[in-house]
Design a protein around this motif. Sequence first.
Motif, PDB file in Angstrom:
ATOM      1  N   TYR A  94       0.853  -1.197   0.000  1.00  0.00           N
ATOM      2  CA  TYR A  94       0.000   0.000   0.000  1.00  0.00           C
ATOM      3  C   TYR A  94       0.884   1.241   0.000  1.00  0.00           C
ATOM      4  CZ  TYR A  94      -4.226  -2.683   0.750  1.00  0.00           C
ATOM      5  OH  TYR A  94      -5.288  -3.545   0.586  1.00  0.00           O
ATOM      6  N   TYR A  95       0.533   2.189  -0.873  1.00  0.00           N
ATOM      7  CA  TYR A  95       1.270   3.429  -1.034  1.00  0.00           C
ATOM      8  C   TYR A  95       0.359   4.620  -0.795  1.00  0.00           C
ATOM      9  CZ  TYR A  95       4.395   0.390  -3.758  1.00  0.00           C
ATOM     10  OH  TYR A  95       5.221  -0.618  -4.178  1.00  0.00           O
ATOM     11  N   CYS A  96       0.912   5.694  -0.257  1.00  0.00           N
ATOM     12  CA  CYS A  96       0.201   6.966  -0.251  1.00  0.00           C
ATOM     13  C   CYS A  96       0.950   7.935  -1.169  1.00  0.00           C
ATOM     14  CB  CYS A  96       0.042   7.532   1.153  1.00  0.00           C
ATOM     15  SG  CYS A  96       1.572   7.922   2.030  1.00  0.00           S
ATOM     16  N   ALA A  97       0.221   8.905  -1.675  1.00  0.00           N
ATOM     17  CA  ALA A  97       0.782   9.847  -2.622  1.00  0.00           C
ATOM     18  C   ALA A  97       0.107  11.203  -2.457  1.00  0.00           C
ATOM     19  CB  ALA A  97       0.610   9.334  -4.053  1.00  0.00           C
ATOM     20  N   ALA A  98       0.829  12.262  -2.831  1.00  0.00           N
ATOM     21  CA  ALA A  98       0.347  13.629  -2.633  1.00  0.00           C
ATOM     22  C   ALA A  98      -0.131  14.249  -3.943  1.00  0.00           C
ATOM     23  CB  ALA A  98       1.463  14.483  -2.032  1.00  0.00           C
ATOM     24  N   ASP A  99      -1.321  14.813  -3.910  1.00  0.00           N
ATOM     25  CA  ASP A  99      -1.927  15.469  -5.065  1.00  0.00           C
ATOM     26  C   ASP A  99      -2.002  16.974  -4.789  1.00  0.00           C
ATOM     27  OD1 ASP A  99      -5.419  15.648  -6.150  1.00  0.00           O
ATOM     28  OD2 ASP A  99      -3.602  16.493  -7.036  1.00  0.00           O
ATOM     29  N   PRO A 100      -1.151  17.770  -5.436  1.00  0.00           N
ATOM     30  CA  PRO A 100      -1.131  19.209  -5.152  1.00  0.00           C
ATOM     31  C   PRO A 100      -2.333  19.967  -5.725  1.00  0.00           C
ATOM     32  CG  PRO A 100       0.392  18.695  -6.923  1.00  0.00           C
ATOM     33  CD  PRO A 100      -0.130  17.378  -6.421  1.00  0.00           C
ATOM     34  N   ASP A 101      -3.068  19.337  -6.641  1.00  0.00           N
ATOM     35  CA  ASP A 101      -4.194  20.013  -7.285  1.00  0.00           C
ATOM     36  C   ASP A 101      -5.531  19.700  -6.625  1.00  0.00           C
ATOM     37  OD1 ASP A 101      -2.533  19.408 -10.412  1.00  0.00           O
ATOM     38  OD2 ASP A 101      -2.525  21.232  -9.196  1.00  0.00           O
ATOM     39  N   ASP A 102      -5.524  18.834  -5.620  1.00  0.00           N
ATOM     40  CA  ASP A 102      -6.753  18.547  -4.863  1.00  0.00           C
ATOM     41  C   ASP A 102      -7.902  18.166  -5.789  1.00  0.00           C
ATOM     42  OD1 ASP A 102      -8.776  20.347  -2.401  1.00  0.00           O
ATOM     43  OD2 ASP A 102      -8.200  18.243  -2.528  1.00  0.00           O
ATOM     44  N   VAL A 103      -7.618  17.296  -6.729  1.00  0.00           N
ATOM     45  CA  VAL A 103      -8.594  16.945  -7.774  1.00  0.00           C
ATOM     46  C   VAL A 103      -9.925  16.477  -7.198  1.00  0.00           C
ATOM     47  CG1 VAL A 103      -9.034  15.280  -9.629  1.00  0.00           C
ATOM     48  CG2 VAL A 103      -6.817  16.467  -9.501  1.00  0.00           C
ATOM     49  N   VAL A 104      -9.887  15.685  -6.142  1.00  0.00           N
ATOM     50  CA  VAL A 104     -11.120  15.096  -5.635  1.00  0.00           C
ATOM     51  C   VAL A 104     -12.064  16.151  -5.072  1.00  0.00           C
ATOM     52  CG1 VAL A 104     -10.225  14.566  -3.324  1.00  0.00           C
ATOM     53  CG2 VAL A 104     -12.020  13.137  -4.323  1.00  0.00           C
ATOM     54  N   SER A 105     -11.592  17.342  -4.803  1.00  0.00           N
ATOM     55  CA  SER A 105     -12.476  18.399  -4.299  1.00  0.00           C
ATOM     56  C   SER A 105     -13.468  18.858  -5.357  1.00  0.00           C
ATOM     57  CB  SER A 105     -11.654  19.601  -3.820  1.00  0.00           C
ATOM     58  OG  SER A 105     -11.197  19.401  -2.511  1.00  0.00           O
ATOM     59  N   TYR A 106     -13.149  18.712  -6.610  1.00  0.00           N
ATOM     60  CA  TYR A 106     -14.038  19.178  -7.675  1.00  0.00           C
ATOM     61  C   TYR A 106     -14.321  18.102  -8.701  1.00  0.00           C
ATOM     62  CZ  TYR A 106      -9.480  19.969  -9.884  1.00  0.00           C
ATOM     63  OH  TYR A 106      -8.225  19.824 -10.375  1.00  0.00           O
ATOM     64  N   SER A 107     -13.977  16.869  -8.384  1.00  0.00           N
ATOM     65  CA  SER A 107     -14.207  15.769  -9.311  1.00  0.00           C
ATOM     66  C   SER A 107     -14.890  14.633  -8.560  1.00  0.00           C
ATOM     67  CB  SER A 107     -12.873  15.296  -9.890  1.00  0.00           C
ATOM     68  OG  SER A 107     -13.023  14.090 -10.604  1.00  0.00           O
ATOM     69  N   SER A 108     -15.498  13.726  -9.298  1.00  0.00           N
ATOM     70  CA  SER A 108     -16.163  12.589  -8.660  1.00  0.00           C
ATOM     71  C   SER A 108     -15.192  11.454  -8.368  1.00  0.00           C
ATOM     72  CB  SER A 108     -17.296  12.070  -9.550  1.00  0.00           C
ATOM     73  OG  SER A 108     -16.781  11.671 -10.813  1.00  0.00           O
ATOM     74  N   THR A 109     -13.945  11.611  -8.808  1.00  0.00           N
ATOM     75  CA  THR A 109     -12.946  10.577  -8.579  1.00  0.00           C
ATOM     76  C   THR A 109     -11.633  11.218  -8.134  1.00  0.00           C
ATOM     77  OG1 THR A 109     -12.170  10.606 -10.872  1.00  0.00           O
ATOM     78  CG2 THR A 109     -13.947   9.077 -10.338  1.00  0.00           C
ATOM     79  N   CYS A 110     -10.659  10.347  -7.876  1.00  0.00           N
ATOM     80  CA  CYS A 110      -9.339  10.815  -7.454  1.00  0.00           C
ATOM     81  C   CYS A 110      -8.512  11.265  -8.661  1.00  0.00           C
ATOM     82  CB  CYS A 110      -8.587   9.697  -6.732  1.00  0.00           C
ATOM     83  SG  CYS A 110      -9.462   8.982  -5.350  1.00  0.00           S
TER      84      CYS A 110
END
Length: 129
Positions: A94-110
């Motif tokens: 299992y891995y975690c990863a950082a998304d600087p654009d915060d896509v899930v805040s305005y999208s229905s998916t990651c």
Amino acid sequence: QPQLAESGGGLVQPGGSLRLSCVVSGFSLDYYAIGWFRQAPGKEREGVSCINISGGRIYYADAVKGRFTSYRDKAKNTVYLHMDSLKPEDTAVYYCAADPDDVVSYSSTCALEYEYNSWGKGTQVTVSS
């Protein structure tokens, strides 16, 4: 770029629980959505969950919905993935990863894999009797 470190993996029996931690250093967690991925032997890496910057929007893959819960601890700069009712098919790194654009805040998916700019080294989860 932030550095991420996963921990909490291990060997657990089917039906058991584990809590994975993803500690972020170098940058505040306030600037990143966090995604969880897993890769089983011989299989491609797949998305498991993601949580937005505020912690108020969380996505789960169908395979883990209802069994896994993700949440953030701002004070500890840590994101957790609590896993219940574990099955042998959950066995993976299992891995975690950082998304600087915060896509899930305005999208229905990651965000897509290539949109994550920092990754941890992974922690092994093995579900077996």
